[in-house]
Design an enzyme around this catalytic site. Structure first.
Site, mmCIF file in Angstrom:
data_model
loop_
_atom_site.group_PDB
_atom_site.id
_atom_site.type_symbol
_atom_site.label_atom_id
_atom_site.label_comp_id
_atom_site.label_asym_id
_atom_site.label_seq_id
_atom_site.Cartn_x
_atom_site.Cartn_y
_atom_site.Cartn_z
ATOM 1 N N HIS A 104 0.629 -1.130 -0.043
ATOM 2 C CA HIS A 104 -0.087 -0.002 -0.151
ATOM 3 C C HIS A 104 0.815 1.208 -0.016
ATOM 4 O O HIS A 104 0.185 2.256 -0.322
ATOM 5 C CB HIS A 104 -1.030 0.044 1.267
ATOM 6 C CG HIS A 104 -2.018 -1.108 1.205
ATOM 7 N ND1 HIS A 104 -1.961 -2.345 1.317
ATOM 8 C CD2 HIS A 104 -3.378 -0.709 0.612
ATOM 9 C CE1 HIS A 104 -2.851 -3.108 1.310
ATOM 10 N NE2 HIS A 104 -3.711 -2.208 0.770
ATOM 11 N N ASP A 134 -9.804 -3.340 0.485
ATOM 12 C CA ASP A 134 -8.663 -3.046 1.074
ATOM 13 C C ASP A 134 -8.452 -4.331 2.324
ATOM 14 O O ASP A 134 -9.339 -4.265 3.218
ATOM 15 C CB ASP A 134 -8.609 -1.603 1.719
ATOM 16 C CG ASP A 134 -7.542 -0.992 1.325
ATOM 17 O OD1 ASP A 134 -6.450 -1.472 0.889
ATOM 18 O OD2 ASP A 134 -7.405 0.400 1.812
#
Length: 167
Positions: free
Chosen positions: A22, A91
């Site tokens: 990320h 996510d």
């Protein structure tokens, strides 16, 4: 976004910054993936002694929005996060080794659900793989049957979207 959500956004951003995958992603993608999750309350944040340790978010898509998401993972609008009943993990961030704990908590929270995700690997950032997960009370056979139905519907919709011609 409400004022009390800025601390939440900060905690999630901190997890993103500590994730090998990320931390390379843009602020635009962070905003696309995190703010709608907060606004729609479609997230789980695990905290240990005041420190965030893991986070995931999900969207409940309809088939049309699912096709749009497959084509461009940053395309979802806030309204589309609750457009249907086809749950997708948007996510999953557990940079300190708490992925299994997050998985356990999600299975407990949604024991009868099938959830899909596009899984990315740090060395293959441009290529994702669709995976699925089942809730803790759902048996493997039922989960596989549901997943197969979802995949067939998705494959048909994608074929129609791209006007594939079968030989």
């Amino acid at each position: 976004m409400k004022g009390n959500n800025f601390n939440l956004l900060g905690n999630i951003t901190w997890l993103w910054m500590n994730s090998s995958l990320h931390k390379e992603w843009s602020c635009k993608l962070l905003a696309c993936n995190v703010i709608p999750a907060i606004e729609n309350e479609q997230y789980m944040l695990l905290v240990d002694n005041g420190i965030p340790i893991a986070y995931c978010s999900w969207a409940d898509l309809n088939l049309e929005t699912e096709v749009k998401y497959i084509k461009d993972i940053s395309s979802l609008t806030s309204d589309e996060w609750q457009s249907g009943d086809r749950r997708w993990i948007i996510d999953w961030v557990a940079p300190f080794g708490h992925s299994q704990l997050l998985y356990k908590k999600m299975c407990q929270k949604y024991p009868d659900m099938i959830v899909r995700a596009i899984r990315f690997y740090p060395k293959q950032k441009e290529l994702g793989k669709i995976t699925y997960f089942k809730g803790g009370k759902l048996d493997k056979k039922t989960a596989k049957e549901r997943f197969d139905i979802y995949q067939e519907e998705l494959a048909t919709a994608l074929k129609n979207e791209f006007n594939f011609i079968e030989k």
